[in-house]
Design a protein around this motif. Sequence first.
Motif, PDB file in Angstrom:
ATOM      1  N   THR A  59      30.848 -93.595  27.555  1.00 39.46           N
ATOM      2  CA  THR A  59      31.298 -92.936  28.766  1.00 39.46           C
ATOM      3  C   THR A  59      30.113 -92.706  29.683  1.00 39.46           C
ATOM      4  OG1 THR A  59      32.644 -91.102  29.601  1.00 39.46           O
ATOM      5  CG2 THR A  59      31.081 -90.591  27.826  1.00 39.46           C
ATOM      6  N   ALA A  60      30.313 -91.954  30.745  1.00 32.28           N
ATOM      7  CA  ALA A  60      29.237 -91.659  31.686  1.00 32.28           C
ATOM      8  C   ALA A  60      29.346 -90.214  32.149  1.00 32.28           C
ATOM      9  CB  ALA A  60      29.287 -92.604  32.877  1.00 32.28           C
ATOM     10  N   VAL A  61      28.247 -89.721  32.690  1.00 29.07           N
ATOM     11  CA  VAL A  61      28.182 -88.378  33.253  1.00 29.07           C
ATOM     12  C   VAL A  61      27.518 -88.495  34.622  1.00 29.07           C
ATOM     13  CG1 VAL A  61      27.303 -86.035  32.954  1.00 29.07           C
ATOM     14  CG2 VAL A  61      27.914 -87.399  30.940  1.00 29.07           C
ATOM     15  N   ASP A  62      28.088 -87.800  35.607  1.00 22.41           N
ATOM     16  CA  ASP A  62      27.517 -87.752  36.949  1.00 22.41           C
ATOM     17  C   ASP A  62      26.858 -86.389  37.124  1.00 22.41           C
ATOM     18  OD1 ASP A  62      26.907 -87.727  39.633  1.00 22.41           O
ATOM     19  OD2 ASP A  62      28.920 -88.252  40.316  1.00 22.41           O
ATOM     20  N   TYR A  63      25.545 -86.393  37.311  1.00 27.26           N
ATOM     21  CA  TYR A  63      24.780 -85.154  37.445  1.00 27.26           C
ATOM     22  C   TYR A  63      24.468 -84.806  38.902  1.00 27.26           C
ATOM     23  CZ  TYR A  63      23.996 -85.024  32.429  1.00 27.26           C
ATOM     24  OH  TYR A  63      24.166 -84.945  31.069  1.00 27.26           O
ATOM     25  N   LEU A  64      25.241 -85.323  39.851  1.00 31.53           N
ATOM     26  CA  LEU A  64      24.947 -85.119  41.261  1.00 31.53           C
ATOM     27  C   LEU A  64      24.786 -83.646  41.623  1.00 31.53           C
ATOM     28  CD1 LEU A  64      24.645 -86.354  44.105  1.00 31.53           C
ATOM     29  CD2 LEU A  64      27.105 -86.025  44.378  1.00 31.53           C
ATOM     30  N   LYS A  65      25.673 -82.786  41.146  1.00 31.82           N
ATOM     31  CA  LYS A  65      25.639 -81.370  41.512  1.00 31.82           C
ATOM     32  C   LYS A  65      25.243 -80.475  40.347  1.00 31.82           C
ATOM     33  CE  LYS A  65      29.038 -82.154  45.077  1.00 31.82           C
ATOM     34  NZ  LYS A  65      30.340 -81.818  45.625  1.00 31.82           N
ATOM     35  N   TYR A  66      24.581 -81.038  39.362  1.00 32.45           N
ATOM     36  CA  TYR A  66      24.195 -80.285  38.175  1.00 32.45           C
ATOM     37  C   TYR A  66      22.870 -79.572  38.428  1.00 32.45           C
ATOM     38  CZ  TYR A  66      24.002 -79.346  33.159  1.00 32.45           C
ATOM     39  OH  TYR A  66      23.993 -78.740  31.938  1.00 32.45           O
ATOM     40  N   PRO A  67      22.785 -78.274  38.141  1.00 30.56           N
ATOM     41  CA  PRO A  67      21.522 -77.550  38.375  1.00 30.56           C
ATOM     42  C   PRO A  67      20.357 -78.180  37.604  1.00 30.56           C
ATOM     43  CG  PRO A  67      23.294 -76.033  37.806  1.00 30.56           C
ATOM     44  CD  PRO A  67      23.835 -77.425  37.598  1.00 30.56           C
ATOM     45  N   ASP A  68      19.212 -78.228  38.231  1.00 27.29           N
ATOM     46  CA  ASP A  68      17.966 -78.748  37.655  1.00 27.29           C
ATOM     47  C   ASP A  68      17.968 -80.260  37.470  1.00 27.29           C
ATOM     48  OD1 ASP A  68      16.950 -76.140  37.511  1.00 27.29           O
ATOM     49  OD2 ASP A  68      17.879 -75.837  35.545  1.00 27.29           O
ATOM     50  N   ARG A  69      18.952 -80.969  38.003  1.00 32.41           N
ATOM     51  CA  ARG A  69      18.967 -82.433  37.904  1.00 32.41           C
ATOM     52  C   ARG A  69      18.947 -83.089  39.269  1.00 32.41           C
ATOM     53  NH1 ARG A  69      20.440 -85.115  32.997  1.00 32.41           N
ATOM     54  NH2 ARG A  69      20.127 -86.929  34.298  1.00 32.41           N
TER      55      ARG A  69
END
Length: 165
Positions: A59-69
């Motif tokens: 699968t995949a994860v989108d970290y666009l709005k993830y804090p510290d990323r």
Amino acid sequence: MDGQAILRRLRSTFGSGIAETHDHRGDHTAVVERSAIPDVLRVCRDDADLGFDVLMDLTAVDYLKYPDREFGPRFEVVYHLYSLSHNHRVRLKVRVEEDDARVPSATDLWPIANWFEREVWDMFGIRFDDHPDLRRLLMYEEFHGHPLRKDYPVNKRQPLIGPKV
């Protein structure tokens, strides 16, 4: 072989191809460089001591709005591998930049990767190089965009499709 030993084996075999490892909450994880992922997956499957004969999930994860990323790669492609004979598992992650969202395909190692990779392409827009049939799986062909991206507009209107008359 326990999870720590699996991670040590991967680090010793691939050196700088393994960017980092951790076992947060008992989940043994290796972050793999994109260029090394085909070889890492092949060794995980073919090495008798590892014996990861099942690709449980991709699968995949989108970290666009993830804090510290905010300044890291936007996506991670995540592989969950399991060994039936050894009853152990490992998680592999590949970090992927938005402007070059490509990862080598794993379909030659595990045929089930065909469906998993098509789903990731459909939902996130991450391409899998050398995939035999990379096309939409869950959305219809005329659908615009990739709905699991964090910047996909929730209220976006899509073209209406209906039966061909």
